[in-house]
Design a protein around this motif. Structure first.
Motif, PDB file in Angstrom:
ATOM      1  N   VAL A   6       8.376   6.489 -10.529  1.00  0.00           N
ATOM      2  CA  VAL A   6       8.328   5.142  -9.959  1.00  0.00           C
ATOM      3  C   VAL A   6       9.159   5.118  -8.688  1.00  0.00           C
ATOM      4  CG1 VAL A   6       8.802   2.707 -10.355  1.00  0.00           C
ATOM      5  CG2 VAL A   6       8.050   4.155 -12.255  1.00  0.00           C
ATOM      6  N   GLN A   7       8.579   4.631  -7.601  1.00  0.00           N
ATOM      7  CA  GLN A   7       9.287   4.491  -6.334  1.00  0.00           C
ATOM      8  C   GLN A   7       9.198   3.046  -5.870  1.00  0.00           C
ATOM      9  OE1 GLN A   7       7.513   7.576  -3.851  1.00  0.00           O
ATOM     10  NE2 GLN A   7       9.261   8.916  -4.291  1.00  0.00           N
ATOM     11  N   TYR A   8      10.049   2.711  -4.882  1.00  0.00           N
ATOM     12  CA  TYR A   8      10.232   1.317  -4.490  1.00  0.00           C
ATOM     13  C   TYR A   8      10.114   1.171  -2.982  1.00  0.00           C
ATOM     14  CZ  TYR A   8      12.117   1.019  -9.208  1.00  0.00           C
ATOM     15  OH  TYR A   8      12.270   1.091 -10.568  1.00  0.00           O
ATOM     16  N   HIS A   9       9.786  -0.051  -2.582  1.00  0.00           N
ATOM     17  CA  HIS A   9       9.676  -0.412  -1.176  1.00  0.00           C
ATOM     18  C   HIS A   9      10.546  -1.640  -0.935  1.00  0.00           C
ATOM     19  CE1 HIS A   9       8.132  -0.520   2.801  1.00  0.00           C
ATOM     20  NE2 HIS A   9       7.343  -1.567   2.643  1.00  0.00           N
ATOM     21  N   TYR A  10      10.897  -1.912   0.318  1.00  0.00           N
ATOM     22  CA  TYR A  10      11.723  -3.090   0.579  1.00  0.00           C
ATOM     23  C   TYR A  10      10.840  -4.324   0.722  1.00  0.00           C
ATOM     24  CZ  TYR A  10      10.492  -2.090   5.483  1.00  0.00           C
ATOM     25  OH  TYR A  10       9.814  -1.847   6.653  1.00  0.00           O
ATOM     26  N   LEU A  15      16.624  -9.706  -0.862  1.00  0.00           N
ATOM     27  CA  LEU A  15      17.652 -10.669  -0.474  1.00  0.00           C
ATOM     28  C   LEU A  15      18.320 -11.284  -1.694  1.00  0.00           C
ATOM     29  CD1 LEU A  15      15.774 -12.475   2.441  1.00  0.00           C
ATOM     30  CD2 LEU A  15      17.451 -10.621   2.594  1.00  0.00           C
ATOM     31  N   VAL A  16      17.532 -11.538  -2.739  1.00  0.00           N
ATOM     32  CA  VAL A  16      18.104 -12.089  -3.962  1.00  0.00           C
ATOM     33  C   VAL A  16      19.014 -11.058  -4.632  1.00  0.00           C
ATOM     34  CG1 VAL A  16      17.567 -13.125  -6.199  1.00  0.00           C
ATOM     35  CG2 VAL A  16      16.052 -13.507  -4.246  1.00  0.00           C
ATOM     36  N   THR A  17      18.565  -9.803  -4.640  1.00  0.00           N
ATOM     37  CA  THR A  17      19.388  -8.742  -5.222  1.00  0.00           C
ATOM     38  C   THR A  17      20.694  -8.570  -4.452  1.00  0.00           C
ATOM     39  OG1 THR A  17      17.341  -7.623  -5.855  1.00  0.00           O
ATOM     40  CG2 THR A  17      19.371  -6.336  -5.971  1.00  0.00           C
ATOM     41  N   PHE A 102      18.889   1.409  -4.467  1.00  0.00           N
ATOM     42  CA  PHE A 102      20.027   0.697  -5.035  1.00  0.00           C
ATOM     43  C   PHE A 102      21.285   0.943  -4.216  1.00  0.00           C
ATOM     44  CE2 PHE A 102      23.288   0.316  -8.537  1.00  0.00           C
ATOM     45  CZ  PHE A 102      23.236  -1.063  -8.577  1.00  0.00           C
ATOM     46  N   PHE A 103      21.464   2.158  -3.724  1.00  0.00           N
ATOM     47  CA  PHE A 103      22.626   2.477  -2.887  1.00  0.00           C
ATOM     48  C   PHE A 103      22.615   1.634  -1.609  1.00  0.00           C
ATOM     49  CE2 PHE A 103      24.568   4.891   0.582  1.00  0.00           C
ATOM     50  CZ  PHE A 103      25.820   5.145   0.064  1.00  0.00           C
ATOM     51  N   TYR A 104      21.477   1.531  -0.950  1.00  0.00           N
ATOM     52  CA  TYR A 104      21.405   0.761   0.288  1.00  0.00           C
ATOM     53  C   TYR A 104      21.641  -0.730   0.031  1.00  0.00           C
ATOM     54  CZ  TYR A 104      20.051   4.311   3.678  1.00  0.00           C
ATOM     55  OH  TYR A 104      20.078   5.370   4.542  1.00  0.00           O
ATOM     56  N   LEU A 105      21.099  -1.261  -1.041  1.00  0.00           N
ATOM     57  CA  LEU A 105      21.309  -2.676  -1.335  1.00  0.00           C
ATOM     58  C   LEU A 105      22.782  -2.962  -1.622  1.00  0.00           C
ATOM     59  CD1 LEU A 105      18.204  -3.563  -3.539  1.00  0.00           C
ATOM     60  CD2 LEU A 105      18.528  -3.883  -1.079  1.00  0.00           C
TER      61      LEU A 105
END
Length: 315
Positions: A6-10, A15-17, A102-105
């Motif tokens: 599973v991978q993620y995109h912005y 913003l909520v996170t 998660f690191f960037y957020l």
């Protein structure tokens, strides 16, 4: 269980996170301040200026140490260090593993939480412009790497930057506890120079040789391709590299100027201490005095007799 990756995109939900983790960062900031820094400050009895700088460095030491360990774990497990070609291969890196996203957020949340902390920590007005400039630079670079799909390059650059910053603020903490101990500043100087050289080498490797070889050279914002078509132009590529080199040269020039000034102040202080020690020795040196007193230019003993020894006549 079925082995799917599973991978993620912005997106806007980020913003909520980020808002949620801003509150988490504020709570952690208060915990470090209450249970660690305030207790140390009570023992050191620092002045108001040093008290503010000590709190700033203490918070950043905790943050930079955590970020260095976390970032190093991410780049090692994702294979970015063992395979440097992965920094530009298959660009744009639109889809991210969970730990990278998660690191960037969390990084964005921390530097955004630093804005209200300027009010909570009652930072002096003279220090606010400097700290705002630092926060803005971190936010622009981290958000730029995240939104422009340069997350892999951004991870390595953050690792190098945080490593140098950790040693700098650690040296400040040691200096505040013992002003005669400046050895860790020398360690920071070496680490700073090494990280600047690695940063410059990484820019040249990725911008000069990596991105121009990407297969898809067309501008495609929908797929997240913003740069590869620009770096295919040798004039634009050389201009960017020249700007990067000039910026790194200016940073190194300010660093060298700071080190020369610090060493000059150190040697002036050492020479003044030696002169002060020599003068105190001369003042403490006892003066030789003759026994008795002078009368009409002749030394008399205390009982009024002449200090000359009488010759005994032989019987």
């Amino acid at each position: 269980a079925d082995g799917e990756l599973v991978q993620y995109h912005y997106g806007l939900k980020d913003l909520v996170t980020i808002l949620f983790y801003i509150f988490i960062a504020i709570i952690l900031h208060a915990v470090v301040q209450e249970y660690a820094l305030d207790k140390i400050n009570r023992r050191l009895h620092l002045s108001k200026v040093k008290h503010s700088k000590f709190n700033e460095s203490g918070q950043l030491v905790a943050f930079h140490l955590t970020s260095v360990i976390w970032c190093l774990y991410v780049v090692v497990t994702e294979g970015y260090i063992s395979n440097p070609r992965s920094l530009w291969e298959n660009y744009p890196h639109v889809y991210l593993p969970f730990q990278v996203k998660f690191f960037y957020l969390c990084q964005l949340a921390y530097w955004l939480h630093a804005l209200p902390e300027l009010y909570f920590q009652k930072v002096r007005k003279e220090e606010i412009p400097r700290q705002l400039r630092c926060i803005a630079l971190y936010l622009v670079h981290i958000a730029g790497a995240y939104l422009l799909n340069l997350t892999r390059l951004g991870l390595i650059l953050l690792l190098l930057q945080y490593l140098a910053e950790f040693f700098f603020h650690m040296a400040r903490l040691v200096y505040f506890t013992d002003e005669n101990n400046e050895k860790l500043f020398n360690v920071w100087a070496v680490v700073f120079v090494v990280t600047r050289l690695f940063t410059l080498t990484l820019y040249i490797l990725v911008i000069g040789f990596g991105l121009p070889r990407v297969e898809n050279q067309a501008l495609d914002p929908e797929r997240g391709n913003f740069f590869s078509f620009l770096f295919n132009n040798i004039i634009f590529r050389m201009s960017v590299l020249l700007l990067v080199c000039l910026f790194q040269a200016s940073v190194m020039w300010r660093f060298i100027h700071f080190q020369l000034r610090r060493w000059r102040e150190y040697w002036n202080e050492q020479s003044s201490r030696k002169r002060a020690a020599a003068s105190t020795k001369q003042q403490a040196k006892p003066l030789k005095r003759d026994s008795g007193y002078h009368e009409n230019g002749v030394v008399k003993a205390e009982n009024g007799t002449s200090p000359r020894t009488k010759k005994l006549k032989s019987p």
